[in-house]
Design a protein around this motif. Structure first.
Motif, PDB file in Angstrom:
ATOM      1  N   GLU A 148       0.915  -1.195  -0.178  1.00  0.00           N
ATOM      2  CA  GLU A 148       0.046  -0.103   0.089  1.00  0.00           C
ATOM      3  C   GLU A 148       0.964   1.230  -0.059  1.00  0.00           C
ATOM      4  OE1 GLU A 148      -3.191   2.487  -0.182  1.00  0.00           O
ATOM      5  OE2 GLU A 148      -3.010   0.197  -0.716  1.00  0.00           O
ATOM      6  N   ALA A 149       2.006   1.281   0.868  1.00  0.00           N
ATOM      7  CA  ALA A 149       2.963   2.462   0.987  1.00  0.00           C
ATOM      8  C   ALA A 149       3.111   2.457  -0.544  1.00  0.00           C
ATOM      9  CB  ALA A 149       4.036   2.030   1.912  1.00  0.00           C
ATOM     10  N   VAL A 150       3.901   1.624  -1.329  1.00  0.00           N
ATOM     11  CA  VAL A 150       4.414   1.474  -2.453  1.00  0.00           C
ATOM     12  C   VAL A 150       3.224   2.231  -3.467  1.00  0.00           C
ATOM     13  CG1 VAL A 150       5.421   0.401  -4.651  1.00  0.00           C
ATOM     14  CG2 VAL A 150       6.128  -0.005  -2.261  1.00  0.00           C
ATOM     15  N   HIS A 151       2.024   1.817  -3.567  1.00  0.00           N
ATOM     16  CA  HIS A 151       1.067   2.155  -4.242  1.00  0.00           C
ATOM     17  C   HIS A 151       0.913   3.684  -4.121  1.00  0.00           C
ATOM     18  CE1 HIS A 151      -2.851   2.694  -6.283  1.00  0.00           C
ATOM     19  NE2 HIS A 151      -3.333   3.012  -5.036  1.00  0.00           N
ATOM     20  N   GLN A 152       1.025   4.186  -3.040  1.00  0.00           N
ATOM     21  CA  GLN A 152       0.663   5.536  -2.618  1.00  0.00           C
ATOM     22  C   GLN A 152       1.972   6.352  -3.019  1.00  0.00           C
ATOM     23  OE1 GLN A 152      -2.000   7.055  -1.580  1.00  0.00           O
ATOM     24  NE2 GLN A 152      -3.191   5.243  -1.152  1.00  0.00           N
ATOM     25  N   LEU A 153       3.114   5.829  -2.737  1.00  0.00           N
ATOM     26  CA  LEU A 153       4.472   6.490  -3.188  1.00  0.00           C
ATOM     27  C   LEU A 153       4.355   6.852  -4.625  1.00  0.00           C
ATOM     28  CD1 LEU A 153       7.532   6.989  -2.962  1.00  0.00           C
ATOM     29  CD2 LEU A 153       8.090   4.494  -3.419  1.00  0.00           C
ATOM     30  N   VAL A 154       4.056   5.670  -5.650  1.00  0.00           N
ATOM     31  CA  VAL A 154       4.035   5.930  -7.005  1.00  0.00           C
ATOM     32  C   VAL A 154       3.046   6.379  -7.692  1.00  0.00           C
ATOM     33  CG1 VAL A 154       4.551   4.490  -9.023  1.00  0.00           C
ATOM     34  CG2 VAL A 154       5.870   3.828  -6.885  1.00  0.00           C
ATOM     35  N   GLU A 155       1.721   5.970  -7.227  1.00  0.00           N
ATOM     36  CA  GLU A 155       0.480   6.226  -8.226  1.00  0.00           C
ATOM     37  C   GLU A 155      -0.382   7.096  -7.206  1.00  0.00           C
ATOM     38  OE1 GLU A 155       0.496   2.086 -10.940  1.00  0.00           O
ATOM     39  OE2 GLU A 155      -0.834   2.283  -9.098  1.00  0.00           O
TER      40      GLU A 155
ATOM     41  N   ALA B  54       5.886  -6.506  -3.314  1.00  0.00           N
ATOM     42  CA  ALA B  54       5.584  -4.898  -2.892  1.00  0.00           C
ATOM     43  C   ALA B  54       4.723  -4.007  -4.106  1.00  0.00           C
ATOM     44  CB  ALA B  54       7.170  -4.260  -2.720  1.00  0.00           C
ATOM     45  N   ALA B  55       4.959  -4.488  -5.193  1.00  0.00           N
ATOM     46  CA  ALA B  55       4.378  -4.102  -6.491  1.00  0.00           C
ATOM     47  C   ALA B  55       2.764  -4.478  -6.818  1.00  0.00           C
ATOM     48  CB  ALA B  55       5.149  -4.368  -7.898  1.00  0.00           C
ATOM     49  N   SER B  56       2.261  -5.351  -5.798  1.00  0.00           N
ATOM     50  CA  SER B  56       1.169  -6.171  -6.015  1.00  0.00           C
ATOM     51  C   SER B  56      -0.189  -5.049  -6.186  1.00  0.00           C
ATOM     52  CB  SER B  56       0.903  -7.079  -5.142  1.00  0.00           C
ATOM     53  OG  SER B  56       0.900  -6.612  -3.694  1.00  0.00           O
ATOM     54  N   ARG B  57       0.064  -3.798  -5.647  1.00  0.00           N
ATOM     55  CA  ARG B  57      -1.026  -2.822  -5.698  1.00  0.00           C
ATOM     56  C   ARG B  57      -1.029  -1.799  -6.665  1.00  0.00           C
ATOM     57  NH1 ARG B  57      -4.747  -0.994  -4.517  1.00  0.00           N
ATOM     58  NH2 ARG B  57      -4.719   0.472  -2.867  1.00  0.00           N
TER      59      ARG B  57
END
Length: 261
Positions: free
Chosen positions: A205-212, A238-241
């Motif tokens: 989720e953090a990665v999703h927010q970070l990138v998108e 980590a990329a699943s979202r």
């Protein structure tokens, strides 16, 4: 922001190490930003192996760490200066005194933080900064709500961060310090190249927010969307979202080799 999704953590470590090696090849006296935590460990293993084989050298380089707990004794095994020495600095050929960190035992904390900012500036700034990201989106110890213009300062850790870090303190959350010193988001954004690693479902989720996601202080890492040179290295979990994961894979697979990382 370049997003790289690779199947194995070892592959991610190899790409990150390539970025450091390229920096040192072009600028042997480069200034590196060093993160602690679990995310960069494989990178440090790879860099130490290359150094031992004589493939690269840190002899002319300098380093600055991101953060430090407040109040941990100098001989505490989880003091971040101890951790970075153990995990990386002692395994390569940095010159004595070439790596510095915030002083979590300073009597005058504001003065110590200001001095740390000056030392980074006097070194010419950070050329390449290694980063991780917390499950709540924090970068270094810039917890949700941190100012995007912040500089090195004292911060109070969230309960979630202390729970996440309890594994380093015998799973005793009460043993995790409540305060830390950390480079601010404004400080980090001045580094010329940011290399962020994230692995595991807990970071998705953090990665999703970070990138998108929208740029918001609720997810401090989102400020990196405004940086001109960010490399985000992810495993599939980590990329699943990520909604555009397929596109990120395609663009990396078709990237011209001359662009580097």
């Amino acid at each position: 922001m370049e997003v790289v999704i690779l199947d194995e953590p070892r592959q991610l470590a190899h790409v990150a190490a390539d970025a450091v090696a390229a920096q040192l090849a072009g600028t042997p006296d480069a200034t590196l930003g060093l993160a602690t935590g679990s995310s960069p460990l494989a990178v440090y293993d790879e860099l130490a192996a290359r150094c031992s084989r004589g493939e690269l050298s840190f002899a002319a380089a300098r380093g600055f760490t991101l953060d430090e707990y407040v109040g941990l004794p100098a001989d505490h095994p989880e003091r971040y200066r101890t951790v970075i020495d153990r995990d990386f600095v002692s395994r390569v050929d940095f010159a004595p005194g070439a790596v510095a960190g915030p002083d979590g035992l300073a009597r005058d904390i504001p003065a110590a933080c200001a001095a740390y900012e000056r030392s980074i500036s006097e070194a010419g700034g950070v050329d390449l900064q290694i980063l991780g990201i917390g499950s709540d989106g924090h970068i270094a110890f810039n917890e949700p709500g941190s100012s995007f213009a912040s500089r090195t300062r004292i911060k109070t850790l969230t309960r979630q961060t202390r729970v996440d870090n309890a594994r380093f303190f015998g799973d005793d959350v009460d043993a995790v310090p409540t305060h830390c010193l950390t480079q601010g988001l404004g400080t980090i954004m001045e580094a010329r190249h940011l290399v962020l690693l994230a692995t595991g479902q807990k970071k998705a989720e953090a990665v999703h927010q970070l990138v998108e996601g929208a740029v918001s202080a609720l997810w401090p890492g989102t400020i990196l969307q405004h940086h001109p040179h960010v490399t985000v290295l992810l495993d599939p979990a980590a990329a699943s979202r990520l909604q555009l994961a397929g596109y990120y894979r395609e663009t990396y697979a078709g990237k011209p080799r001359w662009q580097g990382i």
